[in-house]
Design a protein around this motif. Structure first.
Motif, PDB file in Angstrom:
ATOM      1  N   PHE A  15       0.815  -1.215   0.000  1.00 26.67           N
ATOM      2  CA  PHE A  15       0.000   0.000   0.000  1.00 26.67           C
ATOM      3  C   PHE A  15       0.849   1.266   0.000  1.00 26.67           C
ATOM      4  O   PHE A  15       1.999   1.255   0.402  1.00 26.67           O
ATOM      5  N   ARG A  16       0.219   2.375  -0.351  1.00 30.32           N
ATOM      6  CA  ARG A  16       0.759   3.713  -0.106  1.00 30.32           C
ATOM      7  C   ARG A  16       0.351   4.053   1.332  1.00 30.32           C
ATOM      8  O   ARG A  16      -0.829   3.955   1.680  1.00 30.32           O
ATOM      9  N   TRP A  17       1.292   4.443   2.155  1.00 30.44           N
ATOM     10  CA  TRP A  17       1.029   4.753   3.565  1.00 30.44           C
ATOM     11  C   TRP A  17       1.239   6.234   3.834  1.00 30.44           C
ATOM     12  O   TRP A  17       2.132   6.855   3.261  1.00 30.44           O
ATOM     13  N   GLY A  18       0.469   6.772   4.756  1.00 27.16           N
ATOM     14  CA  GLY A  18       0.645   8.136   5.216  1.00 27.16           C
ATOM     15  C   GLY A  18       0.636   8.187   6.730  1.00 27.16           C
ATOM     16  O   GLY A  18       0.192   7.242   7.394  1.00 27.16           O
ATOM     17  N   LEU A  19       1.127   9.282   7.281  1.00 25.16           N
ATOM     18  CA  LEU A  19       1.097   9.502   8.731  1.00 25.16           C
ATOM     19  C   LEU A  19       1.447  10.943   9.023  1.00 25.16           C
ATOM     20  O   LEU A  19       1.929  11.658   8.154  1.00 25.16           O
ATOM     21  N   HIS A  20       1.207  11.342  10.241  1.00 22.01           N
ATOM     22  CA  HIS A  20       1.644  12.650  10.750  1.00 22.01           C
ATOM     23  C   HIS A  20       2.523  12.392  11.976  1.00 22.01           C
ATOM     24  O   HIS A  20       2.218  11.511  12.778  1.00 22.01           O
ATOM     25  N   THR A  21       3.589  13.150  12.112  1.00 22.51           N
ATOM     26  CA  THR A  21       4.443  13.048  13.296  1.00 22.51           C
ATOM     27  C   THR A  21       5.133  14.384  13.541  1.00 22.51           C
ATOM     28  O   THR A  21       5.410  15.127  12.605  1.00 22.51           O
ATOM     29  N   SER A  22       5.390  14.670  14.800  1.00 22.59           N
ATOM     30  CA  SER A  22       6.157  15.863  15.154  1.00 22.59           C
ATOM     31  C   SER A  22       7.567  15.516  15.612  1.00 22.59           C
ATOM     32  O   SER A  22       8.420  16.391  15.681  1.00 22.59           O
ATOM     33  N   ASP A  23       7.803  14.226  15.919  1.00 25.16           N
ATOM     34  CA  ASP A  23       9.069  13.910  16.559  1.00 25.16           C
ATOM     35  C   ASP A  23       9.723  12.589  16.158  1.00 25.16           C
ATOM     36  O   ASP A  23      10.736  12.226  16.723  1.00 25.16           O
TER      37      ASP A  23
END
Length: 141
Positions: free
Chosen positions: A109-117
């Protein structure tokens, strides 16, 4: 699917997840989880495409968790990834991401995410800044 990493087990059986332990971490230790209510979290958990828990093999205590959303065919979003402070330093963050992203039904799959650190962790699994084709509408809270 159970994957063994030293004295830990990574398991995608949603019925094994200690909901209280995950909620405790998300509501107190996770900068991204404190704005949700428990009811919101439980709704997210109930509709998750896949979850992976990290458990001490000898006690069964949950020490890590990740949740994913997906259409089940082509794309997925990685969320709520954590390892408790007492279990860090054992490579469990890497094992957790690898198990969720590479060792399961979403490996292509194509994966996405959000992270600050945790950019460095996720880059090891092919995550990168989006190209100029990606747009996102921020939440309207």
């Amino acid at each position: 699917m159970i994957h063994v990493a030293g004295k830990y087990e990574l398991d995608d059986d949603a019925t094994r997840v200690d909901v209280d332990a995950v909620w405790e971490f998300l509501s107190t230790d996770a900068y991204w989880g404190r704005s949700r209510t428990r009811a919101d979290f439980e709704a997210q958990l109930a509709t998750a495409w896949r979850v992976v828990g990290v458990y001490e093999a000898d006690t069964g205590r949950l020490v890590g968790f990740a949740r994913a959303l997906s259409d089940g065919v082509a794309c997925a979003y990685l969320s709520d990834v954590f390892v408790t402070s007492d279990a860090r330093g054992n490579g469990l963050g890497k094992e957790l991401v690898a198990t969720m992203v590479d060792r399961g039904p979403g490996a292509r799959f194509r994966w996405g995410l959000h992270t600050s650190d945790a950019h460095g962790l996720y880059r090891q699994y092919g995550f990168a800044e989006p190209d100029d084709r990606y747009l996102e509408r921020p939440g309207q809270m």
